[in-house]
Motif scaffolding. Structure first.
Motif, PDB file in Angstrom:
ATOM      1  N   ASP A  78       0.630  -1.178   0.031  1.00  0.00           N
ATOM      2  CA  ASP A  78       0.004  -0.037   0.229  1.00  0.00           C
ATOM      3  C   ASP A  78       0.861   1.232  -0.017  1.00  0.00           C
ATOM      4  N   ARG A  79       1.989   1.169   0.657  1.00  0.00           N
ATOM      5  CA  ARG A  79       2.803   2.366   0.641  1.00  0.00           C
ATOM      6  C   ARG A  79       3.905   2.449  -0.570  1.00  0.00           C
ATOM      7  N   ALA A  80       3.922   1.483  -1.420  1.00  0.00           N
ATOM      8  CA  ALA A  80       4.973   1.519  -2.548  1.00  0.00           C
ATOM      9  C   ALA A  80       4.550   2.487  -3.539  1.00  0.00           C
ATOM     10  N   ARG A  81       5.520   3.141  -4.181  1.00  0.00           N
ATOM     11  CA  ARG A  81       5.451   4.451  -4.913  1.00  0.00           C
ATOM     12  C   ARG A  81       4.917   4.019  -6.498  1.00  0.00           C
ATOM     13  N   GLY A  82       5.240   2.765  -6.503  1.00  0.00           N
ATOM     14  CA  GLY A  82       4.680   2.119  -8.032  1.00  0.00           C
ATOM     15  C   GLY A  82       4.406   0.456  -7.684  1.00  0.00           C
ATOM     16  N   PRO A  83       4.184   0.000  -9.047  1.00  0.00           N
ATOM     17  CA  PRO A  83       3.811  -1.355  -8.904  1.00  0.00           C
ATOM     18  C   PRO A  83       4.870  -2.250  -8.705  1.00  0.00           C
ATOM     19  N   ILE A  84       4.821  -3.222  -7.843  1.00  0.00           N
ATOM     20  CA  ILE A  84       5.864  -4.100  -7.240  1.00  0.00           C
ATOM     21  C   ILE A  84       5.602  -5.304  -7.637  1.00  0.00           C
ATOM     22  N   VAL A  85       6.488  -6.441  -7.604  1.00  0.00           N
ATOM     23  CA  VAL A  85       6.254  -7.886  -7.918  1.00  0.00           C
ATOM     24  C   VAL A  85       6.476  -8.491  -6.585  1.00  0.00           C
ATOM     25  N   LEU A  86       5.442  -9.058  -5.935  1.00  0.00           N
ATOM     26  CA  LEU A  86       5.638 -10.008  -4.466  1.00  0.00           C
ATOM     27  C   LEU A  86       5.932 -11.252  -4.747  1.00  0.00           C
ATOM     28  N   THR A  87       6.823 -12.069  -4.150  1.00  0.00           N
ATOM     29  CA  THR A  87       7.527 -13.090  -4.516  1.00  0.00           C
ATOM     30  C   THR A  87       7.628 -14.056  -3.192  1.00  0.00           C
ATOM     31  N   HIS A  88       8.077 -15.235  -3.332  1.00  0.00           N
ATOM     32  CA  HIS A  88       8.427 -16.136  -2.233  1.00  0.00           C
ATOM     33  C   HIS A  88       7.369 -16.074  -1.084  1.00  0.00           C
ATOM     34  N   SER A  89       7.815 -15.800   0.119  1.00  0.00           N
ATOM     35  CA  SER A  89       6.948 -15.768   1.189  1.00  0.00           C
ATOM     36  C   SER A  89       5.820 -15.003   1.233  1.00  0.00           C
ATOM     37  N   ALA A  90       6.187 -13.797   0.570  1.00  0.00           N
ATOM     38  CA  ALA A  90       4.949 -12.614   0.640  1.00  0.00           C
ATOM     39  C   ALA A  90       3.966 -13.293  -0.582  1.00  0.00           C
ATOM     40  N   ALA A  91       4.323 -13.869  -1.561  1.00  0.00           N
ATOM     41  CA  ALA A  91       3.101 -14.559  -2.309  1.00  0.00           C
ATOM     42  C   ALA A  91       2.693 -15.700  -1.812  1.00  0.00           C
ATOM     43  N   ALA A  92       3.376 -16.413  -1.129  1.00  0.00           N
ATOM     44  CA  ALA A  92       2.754 -17.589  -0.229  1.00  0.00           C
ATOM     45  C   ALA A  92       1.563 -17.018   0.767  1.00  0.00           C
ATOM     46  N   ALA A  93       1.650 -15.766   1.302  1.00  0.00           N
ATOM     47  CA  ALA A  93       0.875 -15.132   2.199  1.00  0.00           C
ATOM     48  C   ALA A  93      -0.589 -14.679   1.428  1.00  0.00           C
ATOM     49  N   ILE A  94      -0.438 -14.308   0.192  1.00  0.00           N
ATOM     50  CA  ILE A  94      -1.246 -13.927  -0.471  1.00  0.00           C
ATOM     51  C   ILE A  94      -2.063 -14.996  -1.252  1.00  0.00           C
ATOM     52  N   HIS A  95      -1.609 -15.869  -1.427  1.00  0.00           N
ATOM     53  CA  HIS A  95      -2.191 -17.072  -2.167  1.00  0.00           C
ATOM     54  C   HIS A  95      -2.674 -18.242  -0.887  1.00  0.00           C
ATOM     55  N   THR A  96      -2.548 -17.928   0.354  1.00  0.00           N
ATOM     56  CA  THR A  96      -2.717 -18.799   1.466  1.00  0.00           C
ATOM     57  C   THR A  96      -2.014 -20.146   1.370  1.00  0.00           C
ATOM     58  N   ILE A  97      -0.783 -20.104   0.939  1.00  0.00           N
ATOM     59  CA  ILE A  97       0.087 -21.171   0.883  1.00  0.00           C
ATOM     60  C   ILE A  97       0.810 -21.244   2.238  1.00  0.00           C
ATOM     61  N   GLY A 121      14.608  -1.320   4.839  1.00  0.00           N
ATOM     62  CA  GLY A 121      13.254  -0.915   5.621  1.00  0.00           C
ATOM     63  C   GLY A 121      12.662  -2.442   5.874  1.00  0.00           C
ATOM     64  N   ALA A 122      11.351  -2.553   5.078  1.00  0.00           N
ATOM     65  CA  ALA A 122      10.624  -3.697   5.366  1.00  0.00           C
ATOM     66  C   ALA A 122      10.644  -4.610   4.266  1.00  0.00           C
ATOM     67  N   VAL A 123      11.534  -4.335   3.291  1.00  0.00           N
ATOM     68  CA  VAL A 123      11.476  -5.180   1.961  1.00  0.00           C
ATOM     69  C   VAL A 123      12.897  -5.991   1.644  1.00  0.00           C
ATOM     70  N   ARG A 124      12.747  -7.185   1.406  1.00  0.00           N
ATOM     71  CA  ARG A 124      13.962  -7.763   0.815  1.00  0.00           C
ATOM     72  C   ARG A 124      13.837  -7.987  -0.622  1.00  0.00           C
ATOM     73  N   ARG A 125      14.732  -7.380  -1.554  1.00  0.00           N
ATOM     74  CA  ARG A 125      14.752  -7.581  -2.781  1.00  0.00           C
ATOM     75  C   ARG A 125      15.282  -8.701  -3.288  1.00  0.00           C
ATOM     76  N   ARG A 126      14.746  -9.303  -4.139  1.00  0.00           N
ATOM     77  CA  ARG A 126      15.577 -10.535  -4.708  1.00  0.00           C
ATOM     78  C   ARG A 126      15.731 -10.294  -6.286  1.00  0.00           C
ATOM     79  N   ALA A 127      17.022 -10.142  -6.706  1.00  0.00           N
ATOM     80  CA  ALA A 127      17.372  -9.954  -8.139  1.00  0.00           C
ATOM     81  C   ALA A 127      17.163 -11.080  -8.901  1.00  0.00           C
ATOM     82  N   LEU A 128      16.130 -11.711  -8.996  1.00  0.00           N
ATOM     83  CA  LEU A 128      16.031 -13.060  -9.893  1.00  0.00           C
ATOM     84  C   LEU A 128      15.312 -12.816 -11.438  1.00  0.00           C
ATOM     85  N   GLY A 129      15.142 -11.541 -11.527  1.00  0.00           N
ATOM     86  CA  GLY A 129      14.721 -11.379 -12.913  1.00  0.00           C
ATOM     87  C   GLY A 129      13.050 -11.958 -13.140  1.00  0.00           C
TER      88      GLY A 129
END
Length: 332
Positions: A78-97, A121-129
């Motif tokens: 909600d506080r991101a300044r533009g679109p971001i791509v959620l992955t790994h544990s963040a994606a798992a929480a969104i999908h209820t995995i 901050g609160a973000v871990r950036r993963r340079a996976l492409g």
């Protein structure tokens, strides 16, 4: 413009906060006293989930770990300044995995390979492409698909954690149906062979759509490692009362039932469905007694037994289930 691998959002994805979040930026005309806020956090009344966002500690503790992580994900998104791509544990929480163990305090965000992975901050950036990565639209952002999320988690987690994630996505009894099919997991891996080549195929081969909980998935891996026969899952039995029940594990050659006895069935309001814990306990006892009369052997164990392989091994062998391996060493 979305990439060809981007899909529309799924109705099963989590989009709303499970609890109320108080944010410093939303003062509603009322000045926020920083000193009192610090005192509230220090006293344990409030908890800071990310900078500037707070929740009541009592409400936080009533959440499941996956819901707690979802709160962090939503606040970061909600506080991101533009679109971001959620992955790994963040994606798992969104999908209820769901998963076993603690979630990270940082929210996983996928960035271009040239960006360089780093945390702030609160973000871990993963340079996976993003090449060949399956993405889904979510609240103005993108999130890796359930199949892609399994491949990502399995490529860097333990074998058990990978199986838990895959089983969660394939689970056929999930409300609304499985999040993905087995061929979709294989397809996601085929386009992402750069990482986890050795582990991911073994995880996908071992995974099943019949595991009803993360602890059952964990038990499947442990039973296999301890040398016990591979069981049938969710085998149905008809009790004398006419009620049909499913066993967690059934070993046909030994006519032996194995049951993981989780405490959630006695305390989770959704599982209790209006019953008291005492009523649920008595019903489970009656069910176990009736089932025991239909098979040659029955074993029950709880989470502490599962955390100690030697202990679980002893329970099963004592109940008559054979293993092809000697007992593991007991913990010191």
């Amino acid at each position: 413009m979305l990439s060809p691998l981007c899909q529309r959002s799924d109705m099963s994805m989590q989009t709303e906060h499970p609890i109320t979040v108080h944010r410093r930026r939303e003062r509603d005309g009322v000045p926020l006293n920083d000193r009192l806020l610090r005192q509230s956090v220090l006293s344990g009344m409030y908890r800071r989930v990310v900078a500037g966002s707070y929740v009541r500690e009592t409400a936080w503790k009533n959440l499941k770990p996956i819901q707690q992580h979802l709160v962090r994900v939503l606040e970061v998104a909600d506080r991101a300044r533009g679109p971001i791509v959620l992955t790994h544990s963040a994606a798992a929480a969104i999908h209820t995995i769901d998963r076993i163990g603690a979630r990270p305090n940082l929210v996983d965000v996928r960035i271009a390979q040239s960006g360089g992975g780093r945390s702030s901050g609160a973000v871990r950036r993963r340079a996976l492409g993003f090449e060949g990565v399956e993405l889904v639209e979510w609240r103005g952002h993108l999130v890796t698909s359930p199949a892609q999320t399994v491949v990502d988690l399995a490529s860097e987690a333990t074998f058990t954690a990978g199986v838990v994630a895959a089983d969660q996505v394939l689970w056929e009894h999930r409300s609304g149906g499985p999040l993905a099919r087995h061929d979709e997991l294989l397809g996601a891996f085929d386009t992402n062979r750069r990482r986890g080549v050795g582990r991911v195929p073994a995880v996908l081969e071992f995974s099943t759509e019949l595991s009803d909980s993360v602890r059952e998935s964990e038990a499947r891996v442990l039973l296999d490692r301890l040398g016990f026969p591979r069981p049938e899952l969710q085998k149905e039995f008809v009790l004398p009362s006419g009620r049909t029940v499913r066993s967690d594990f059934y070993f046909p050659e030994q006519d032996h039932v194995g049951e993981f006895d989780g405490v959630g069935k006695y305390f989770d309001p959704d599982i209790l469905a209006g019953r008291t814990p005492e009523q649920a306990l008595l019903e489970e006892k009656d069910r176990g007694d009736a089932l025991r009369r239909q098979v040659s052997g029955l074993s029950r164990w709880r989470t502490p037994d599962q955390r100690d392989p030697a202990r679980l091994y002893s329970i099963l062998v004592a109940d008559g289930l054979p293993s092809r391996f000697p007992p593991p060493r007991k913990r010191a």
